[in-house]
Design a protein around this motif. Structure first.
Motif, PDB file in Angstrom:
ATOM      1  N   ALA A  41      -2.811 -32.197 -45.524  1.00 38.47           N
ATOM      2  CA  ALA A  41      -3.803 -33.272 -45.356  1.00 38.47           C
ATOM      3  C   ALA A  41      -3.819 -34.224 -46.559  1.00 38.47           C
ATOM      4  O   ALA A  41      -4.886 -34.605 -47.037  1.00 38.47           O
ATOM      5  CB  ALA A  41      -5.195 -32.697 -45.105  1.00 38.47           C
ATOM      6  N   GLY A  42      -2.642 -34.577 -47.025  1.00 40.94           N
ATOM      7  CA  GLY A  42      -2.573 -35.514 -48.136  1.00 40.94           C
ATOM      8  C   GLY A  42      -2.789 -34.898 -49.499  1.00 40.94           C
ATOM      9  O   GLY A  42      -2.799 -35.624 -50.503  1.00 40.94           O
ATOM     10  N   HIS A  43      -2.961 -33.607 -49.589  1.00 38.11           N
ATOM     11  CA  HIS A  43      -3.169 -32.924 -50.859  1.00 38.11           C
ATOM     12  C   HIS A  43      -1.991 -31.974 -51.104  1.00 38.11           C
ATOM     13  O   HIS A  43      -1.523 -31.293 -50.185  1.00 38.11           O
ATOM     14  CB  HIS A  43      -4.475 -32.118 -50.844  1.00 38.11           C
ATOM     15  CG  HIS A  43      -5.696 -32.954 -50.659  1.00 38.11           C
ATOM     16  ND1 HIS A  43      -6.433 -33.452 -51.710  1.00 38.11           N
ATOM     17  CD2 HIS A  43      -6.320 -33.378 -49.511  1.00 38.11           C
ATOM     18  CE1 HIS A  43      -7.456 -34.147 -51.251  1.00 38.11           C
ATOM     19  NE2 HIS A  43      -7.417 -34.118 -49.909  1.00 38.11           N
TER      20      HIS A  43
ATOM     21  N   ARG B  51      -1.530 -17.449 -50.993  1.00 41.42           N
ATOM     22  CA  ARG B  51      -2.706 -18.163 -51.456  1.00 41.42           C
ATOM     23  C   ARG B  51      -2.340 -19.618 -51.726  1.00 41.42           C
ATOM     24  O   ARG B  51      -1.240 -19.934 -52.179  1.00 41.42           O
ATOM     25  CB  ARG B  51      -3.301 -17.536 -52.701  1.00 41.42           C
ATOM     26  CG  ARG B  51      -2.352 -17.417 -53.872  1.00 41.42           C
ATOM     27  CD  ARG B  51      -3.021 -16.801 -55.079  1.00 41.42           C
ATOM     28  NE  ARG B  51      -4.040 -17.666 -55.651  1.00 41.42           N
ATOM     29  CZ  ARG B  51      -4.792 -17.326 -56.695  1.00 41.42           C
ATOM     30  NH1 ARG B  51      -4.634 -16.138 -57.260  1.00 41.42           N
ATOM     31  NH2 ARG B  51      -5.701 -18.156 -57.167  1.00 41.42           N
ATOM     32  N   LEU B  52      -3.312 -20.487 -51.430  1.00 40.00           N
ATOM     33  CA  LEU B  52      -3.200 -21.912 -51.710  1.00 40.00           C
ATOM     34  C   LEU B  52      -4.347 -22.300 -52.627  1.00 40.00           C
ATOM     35  O   LEU B  52      -5.516 -22.094 -52.293  1.00 40.00           O
ATOM     36  CB  LEU B  52      -3.251 -22.733 -50.413  1.00 40.00           C
ATOM     37  CG  LEU B  52      -2.061 -22.574 -49.454  1.00 40.00           C
ATOM     38  CD1 LEU B  52      -2.363 -23.230 -48.116  1.00 40.00           C
ATOM     39  CD2 LEU B  52      -0.806 -23.167 -50.064  1.00 40.00           C
ATOM     40  N   ASP B  53      -3.997 -22.849 -53.769  1.00 40.94           N
ATOM     41  CA  ASP B  53      -5.012 -23.240 -54.743  1.00 40.94           C
ATOM     42  C   ASP B  53      -5.334 -24.720 -54.602  1.00 40.94           C
ATOM     43  O   ASP B  53      -4.429 -25.565 -54.669  1.00 40.94           O
ATOM     44  CB  ASP B  53      -4.521 -22.957 -56.170  1.00 40.94           C
ATOM     45  CG  ASP B  53      -4.353 -21.472 -56.433  1.00 40.94           C
ATOM     46  OD1 ASP B  53      -5.058 -20.681 -55.782  1.00 40.94           O
ATOM     47  OD2 ASP B  53      -3.506 -21.101 -57.276  1.00 40.94           O
ATOM     48  N   ILE B  54      -6.634 -25.012 -54.381  1.00 39.84           N
ATOM     49  CA  ILE B  54      -7.109 -26.402 -54.327  1.00 39.84           C
ATOM     50  C   ILE B  54      -7.583 -26.759 -55.727  1.00 39.84           C
ATOM     51  O   ILE B  54      -8.762 -26.607 -56.069  1.00 39.84           O
ATOM     52  CB  ILE B  54      -8.229 -26.561 -53.287  1.00 39.84           C
ATOM     53  CG1 ILE B  54      -7.778 -26.018 -51.939  1.00 39.84           C
ATOM     54  CG2 ILE B  54      -8.644 -28.018 -53.154  1.00 39.84           C
ATOM     55  CD1 ILE B  54      -8.879 -25.976 -50.901  1.00 39.84           C
ATOM     56  N   GLY B  55      -6.634 -27.185 -56.533  1.00 37.54           N
ATOM     57  CA  GLY B  55      -6.951 -27.429 -57.927  1.00 37.54           C
ATOM     58  C   GLY B  55      -7.451 -26.143 -58.570  1.00 37.54           C
ATOM     59  O   GLY B  55      -6.922 -25.058 -58.338  1.00 37.54           O
TER      60      GLY B  55
ATOM     61  N   LEU C 219     -10.740 -25.472 -58.202  1.00 32.96           N
ATOM     62  CA  LEU C 219     -12.057 -25.391 -57.584  1.00 32.96           C
ATOM     63  C   LEU C 219     -12.164 -24.260 -56.577  1.00 32.96           C
ATOM     64  O   LEU C 219     -13.157 -23.524 -56.543  1.00 32.96           O
ATOM     65  CB  LEU C 219     -12.400 -26.726 -56.911  1.00 32.96           C
ATOM     66  CG  LEU C 219     -13.734 -26.817 -56.174  1.00 32.96           C
ATOM     67  CD1 LEU C 219     -14.895 -26.591 -57.156  1.00 32.96           C
ATOM     68  CD2 LEU C 219     -13.879 -28.151 -55.460  1.00 32.96           C
ATOM     69  N   ALA C 220     -11.136 -24.102 -55.718  1.00 37.60           N
ATOM     70  CA  ALA C 220     -11.205 -23.105 -54.651  1.00 37.60           C
ATOM     71  C   ALA C 220      -9.804 -22.593 -54.348  1.00 37.60           C
ATOM     72  O   ALA C 220      -8.789 -23.231 -54.671  1.00 37.60           O
ATOM     73  CB  ALA C 220     -11.848 -23.692 -53.402  1.00 37.60           C
ATOM     74  N   THR C 221      -9.770 -21.438 -53.683  1.00 33.52           N
ATOM     75  CA  THR C 221      -8.508 -20.796 -53.287  1.00 33.52           C
ATOM     76  C   THR C 221      -8.598 -20.403 -51.830  1.00 33.52           C
ATOM     77  O   THR C 221      -9.605 -19.822 -51.388  1.00 33.52           O
ATOM     78  CB  THR C 221      -8.219 -19.555 -54.143  1.00 33.52           C
ATOM     79  OG1 THR C 221      -8.065 -19.946 -55.508  1.00 33.52           O
ATOM     80  CG2 THR C 221      -6.957 -18.855 -53.688  1.00 33.52           C
ATOM     81  N   TYR C 222      -7.519 -20.725 -51.088  1.00 34.75           N
ATOM     82  CA  TYR C 222      -7.478 -20.380 -49.669  1.00 34.75           C
ATOM     83  C   TYR C 222      -6.442 -19.278 -49.451  1.00 34.75           C
ATOM     84  O   TYR C 222      -5.284 -19.403 -49.847  1.00 34.75           O
ATOM     85  CB  TYR C 222      -7.104 -21.597 -48.830  1.00 34.75           C
ATOM     86  CG  TYR C 222      -6.917 -21.269 -47.360  1.00 34.75           C
ATOM     87  CD1 TYR C 222      -8.004 -20.949 -46.559  1.00 34.75           C
ATOM     88  CD2 TYR C 222      -5.645 -21.280 -46.789  1.00 34.75           C
ATOM     89  CE1 TYR C 222      -7.837 -20.636 -45.217  1.00 34.75           C
ATOM     90  CE2 TYR C 222      -5.468 -20.975 -45.443  1.00 34.75           C
ATOM     91  CZ  TYR C 222      -6.567 -20.647 -44.677  1.00 34.75           C
ATOM     92  OH  TYR C 222      -6.401 -20.342 -43.344  1.00 34.75           O
ATOM     93  N   ARG C 223      -6.892 -18.193 -48.794  1.00 32.35           N
ATOM     94  CA  ARG C 223      -6.014 -17.100 -48.395  1.00 32.35           C
ATOM     95  C   ARG C 223      -6.127 -16.943 -46.895  1.00 32.35           C
ATOM     96  O   ARG C 223      -7.209 -16.617 -46.386  1.00 32.35           O
ATOM     97  CB  ARG C 223      -6.409 -15.790 -49.093  1.00 32.35           C
ATOM     98  CG  ARG C 223      -6.215 -15.793 -50.605  1.00 32.35           C
ATOM     99  CD  ARG C 223      -6.627 -14.448 -51.202  1.00 32.35           C
ATOM    100  NE  ARG C 223      -6.356 -14.373 -52.632  1.00 32.35           N
ATOM    101  CZ  ARG C 223      -7.204 -14.787 -53.574  1.00 32.35           C
ATOM    102  NH1 ARG C 223      -8.402 -15.299 -53.219  1.00 32.35           N
ATOM    103  NH2 ARG C 223      -6.888 -14.698 -54.840  1.00 32.35           N
TER     104      ARG C 223
ATOM    105  N   LEU D 173      -9.247 -31.778 -45.476  1.00 31.22           N
ATOM    106  CA  LEU D 173      -8.393 -30.711 -45.995  1.00 31.22           C
ATOM    107  C   LEU D 173      -8.841 -29.357 -45.458  1.00 31.22           C
ATOM    108  O   LEU D 173      -8.008 -28.539 -45.035  1.00 31.22           O
ATOM    109  CB  LEU D 173      -8.423 -30.712 -47.524  1.00 31.22           C
ATOM    110  CG  LEU D 173      -7.743 -29.528 -48.221  1.00 31.22           C
ATOM    111  CD1 LEU D 173      -6.266 -29.478 -47.881  1.00 31.22           C
ATOM    112  CD2 LEU D 173      -7.957 -29.604 -49.729  1.00 31.22           C
ATOM    113  N   LEU D 174     -10.152 -29.130 -45.439  1.00 36.72           N
ATOM    114  CA  LEU D 174     -10.664 -27.858 -44.930  1.00 36.72           C
ATOM    115  C   LEU D 174     -10.386 -27.700 -43.447  1.00 36.72           C
ATOM    116  O   LEU D 174     -10.127 -26.585 -42.962  1.00 36.72           O
ATOM    117  CB  LEU D 174     -12.162 -27.755 -45.209  1.00 36.72           C
ATOM    118  CG  LEU D 174     -12.571 -27.865 -46.684  1.00 36.72           C
ATOM    119  CD1 LEU D 174     -14.066 -27.680 -46.831  1.00 36.72           C
ATOM    120  CD2 LEU D 174     -11.817 -26.858 -47.522  1.00 36.72           C
TER     121      LEU D 174
END
Length: 403
Positions: free
Chosen positions: A216-218, A244-248, A250-254, A348-349
């Motif tokens: 999404a552009g990030h 895992r995907l790190d959003i800067g 700030l947050a982590t997506y698993r 993005l979310l």
């Protein structure tokens, strides 16, 4: 005028005559005189001539070879003939290897001719018997599903030829063979990672992926681990884990449905809630979020009405743990404004919600399967992760090439 000299009437005696008077006569001839006389006579017979070194050298070489025993001459001749025979045999091998490479390229529809190496000596004797000790074939850049195999190398043993001569080989039967299949990390980085994800070996059966993934552009930082294992007799499968995907910071997506998976704030993200009142108020203003965090409603009302109580609540270790355990994916679609206040892009979310574990695992899959031959059997023996890639041992039997 000068007065002329007068000759002396009594001349002086000649000294040589006096010596002659002392001679007692001729001496007897000694053996030494005979030896010297013979040497002078012998040397007088032949006239002197300058030596001819060139002519003499040739005579000496000729005489040396002529003096060799017949058996030695025969051995030298056999060595010369054997050298010419070996040279002819090697030429025949090179010709046969070239013909075999061109034939395999056409029949296997390869982009480039493979390398063919025929073992055993002499080759012409093997060809006459229509049997080769070994034939090694190396094929570079073989397409296998989504990836390219860097090299496929196989050695066939006890090959039986269907041929009438060197130029009329119609096919071959391979009773058994063994070889290697190599998949390099450089190819994986280029084909799967699109130059944004790099693969490295970690242990005997693990591959680690690190890089960035555009969502999404990030550009999200990606980290994952793939366990390599054999699947059936011809396939390689990968089990993707620890994604895992790190959003800067700030947050982590698993990806996944477990409590530890989903989208969660990092320790820095939860610490920002204690420092920034605006973010804390936005989070506590959503009843669904408060309910999931397990914060009492009376405590929330007091914190929203009093900044001191708010700071006391958000700065406690318990609140940090509750905020870190909150899965924001489920709340993103219903509360996009709150996500924006936390610094998260709702678009993005939304994309992350569709990036499930199977979808993400498919992007990192290293699986491939060897083609099934029309005749015979091909099996994978061993899979090993090495420093430069993945190496697979293969074996087979009963293969027929050509007619």
């Amino acid at each position: 005028m000068r007065t002329p000299h007068h000759l002396d009437a009594h001349p002086r005696p000649n000294p040589y005559e006096e010596l002659a008077a002392l001679d007692d006569g001729p001496l007897e001839e000694t053996p030494l005189d005979e030896f010297l006389t013979e040497e002078r006579d012998a040397g007088a017979e032949d006239a002197w001539a300058p030596p001819d070194h060139r002519r003499g050298g040739k005579r000496r070489r000729k005489n040396r070879f002529a003096g060799l025993p017949l058996a030695v001459k025969a051995v030298v001749g056999l060595v010369v003939l054997a050298s010419f025979a070996a040279l002819g045999d090697r030429w025949a091998v090179l010709y046969a290897e070239h013909r075999a490479a061109d034939t395999l390229k056409d029949r296997l529809d390869l982009a480039a001719a493979p390398e063919v190496e025929i073992g055993g000596f002499p080759f012409l004797t093997q060809l006459a018997d229509k049997r080769l000790d070994s034939v090694k074939v190396t094929v570079p850049d073989v397409a296998a599903d989504r990836v390219s195999l860097a090299k496929v190398s196989a050695t066939a043993h006890d090959v039986t030829l269907n041929a009438d001569g060197l130029t009329s080989v119609r096919g071959a039967h391979v009773p058994r063979f063994d070889g290697d299949v190599q998949l390099t990390f450089a190819d994986l980085n280029r084909e799967l990672g699109a130059s944004q994800v790099t693969f490295t070996g970690e242990g005997r059966d693990k591959v680690r992926a690190n890089g960035t993934l555009p969502v999404a552009g990030h550009n999200l930082r990606l980290r994952a681990e793939a366990r390599i294992q054999r699947q059936g007799e011809r396939g390689i499968a990968t089990e993707i884990g620890k994604m895992r995907l790190d959003i800067g910071d700030l947050a982590t997506y698993r990806p996944g449905t477990r409590a530890s998976e989903g989208l969660h704030l990092t320790p820095k993200g939860t610490a920002d809630l204690a420092r920034e009142t605006r973010k804390a108020r936005a989070l506590l203003s959503v009843p669904a979020i408060v309910q999931r965090m397990g914060v009492p409603e009376a405590t929330v009302r007091g914190a929203l009405a009093d900044d001191g109580k708010l700071a006391e609540l958000t700065g406690s270790p318990r609140f940090a743990r509750q905020a870190a355990g909150l899965n924001l994916i489920d709340l993103a679609l219903e509360n996009p404004d709150v996500m924006r206040r936390l610094g998260l892009d709702p678009n993005l979310l939304d994309s992350l919600s569709g990036l499930t574990r199977p979808v993400l695992a498919d992007r990192l899959s290293l699986a491939f399967e060897l083609p099934e031959p029309d005749q015979g059997d091909v099996r994978l023996q061993d899979v090993r992760v090495e420093e430069d890639g993945i190496r697979v041992r293969v074996s087979g039997s009963g293969l027929t090439v050509g007619g």
